[in-house]
Design an enzyme around this catalytic site. Structure first.
Site, PDB file in Angstrom:
ATOM      1  N   ILE A 178      13.073 -48.393  27.167  1.00 14.64           N
ATOM      2  CA  ILE A 178      13.919 -49.581  27.196  1.00 14.64           C
ATOM      3  C   ILE A 178      13.152 -50.791  27.718  1.00 14.64           C
ATOM      4  CG2 ILE A 178      15.954 -50.598  28.310  1.00 14.64           C
ATOM      5  CD1 ILE A 178      17.209 -47.773  28.235  1.00 14.64           C
TER       6      ILE A 178
ATOM      7  N   TYR B 153      18.900 -38.013  40.190  1.00 14.04           N
ATOM      8  CA  TYR B 153      18.987 -39.069  39.179  1.00 14.04           C
ATOM      9  C   TYR B 153      20.388 -39.680  39.157  1.00 14.04           C
ATOM     10  CZ  TYR B 153      18.689 -41.466  34.684  1.00 14.04           C
ATOM     11  OH  TYR B 153      18.715 -42.418  33.688  1.00 14.04           O
TER      12      TYR B 153
END
Length: 263
Positions: free
Chosen positions: A24, A157
């Site tokens: 990204i 995460y």
């Protein structure tokens, strides 16, 4: 903050993108450069500024180098993140590598006529998390957060991304941010086909697991350039009123999982 901005003003914007060597971050850096922005890239390798954002000393040195390179920043997009490996490092990179860097660069943002700041949360922020780990992150205690991450049974995460979303909501409205015209927001992607997710997507069991935990309504996972398009808008002067938002770009995953029960 000025009320209007010309096309030439937009094209001259100076934007810092972390995690810019892949995924990204890379797609976003390329899109902004194509729009005419000056893009400062940060990553561990293959970037204008190379640094490991999981290491506090390297973060501090990075800030000094950025300060020497530009008198102001129009936007910072903190896209760097990791999902695998040492739990303490996941927290250090994903949470502190974003929030500490943005905080240190806030004075450069405040010099812009239309400053914007963005972090990357995740649909994973809706998954089971460690509340104590999140509180350690929000309290700014990196040593305690790293230690807790190593002992936690929850996925680091998911906790790191939930902490980021809460940090944005908590911080965006402060006088130092909103009061200075700095619009701080987060984007929360679903599963996106990048180098980070590809090893799981290449395995039938891995793909099936992702389809189960991050279902999509449009029949496919996301592409990096689709998230980049959203980040490019949110970091631009055209985004003049969104503040403290966590925008889900997930193919409908959040809507499928939560519906309208928590509207």
């Amino acid at each position: 903050m000025s009320a209007g901005h010309s096309r030439s003003d937009h094209e001259r914007r100076c934007v810092l993108v972390t995690g810019a060597a892949s995924g990204i971050g890379l797609a976003t850096a390329e899109r902004l450069a194509a729009q005419g922005a000056r893009v400062l890239t940060v990553d561990r390798h293959q970037a204008e500024f190379c640094a490991d954002l999981g290491e506090p000393a390297q973060r501090e040195a990075l800030v000094q180098r950025i300060q020497a390179a530009t008198p102001k920043l129009d936007a910072v997009i903190a896209a760097a993140g990791i999902s695998q490996g040492d739990a303490a490092q996941v927290i250090a990179v994903n949470y502190f590598g974003s929030t500490a860097l943005l905080t240190a660069l806030r004075p450069l943002l405040a010099r812009s006529a239309a400053p914007r700041a963005l972090v990357i949360s995740s649909i994973a922020s809706r998954m089971p998390v460690d509340a104590a780990l999140i509180e350690a992150c929000l309290g700014g205690d990196e040593a305690a957060a790293r230690e807790r991450a190593m002992r936690s049974r929850a996925l680091p995460y998911a906790s790191s991304k939930a902490a980021l979303a809460r940090w944005v909501r908590r911080t965006a409205v402060h006088a130092d941010w909103a009061g200075a015209g700095i619009l701080l927001n987060a984007v929360a992607p679903g599963t996106v086909e990048t180098a980070m997710t590809q090893p799981m997507l290449d395995l039938p069991r891995g793909r099936a697991m992702l389809e189960q935990i991050t279902p999509v309504a449009i029949g496919r996972f996301g592409r990096a350039e689709e998230i980049a398009a959203l980040l490019a808008f949110l970091s631009s002067a055209d985004n003049s009123y969104m503040l403290g938002q966590v925008v889900f770009a997930d193919g409908g995953c959040d809507a499928l999982q939560r519906g309208d029960a928590q509207w």
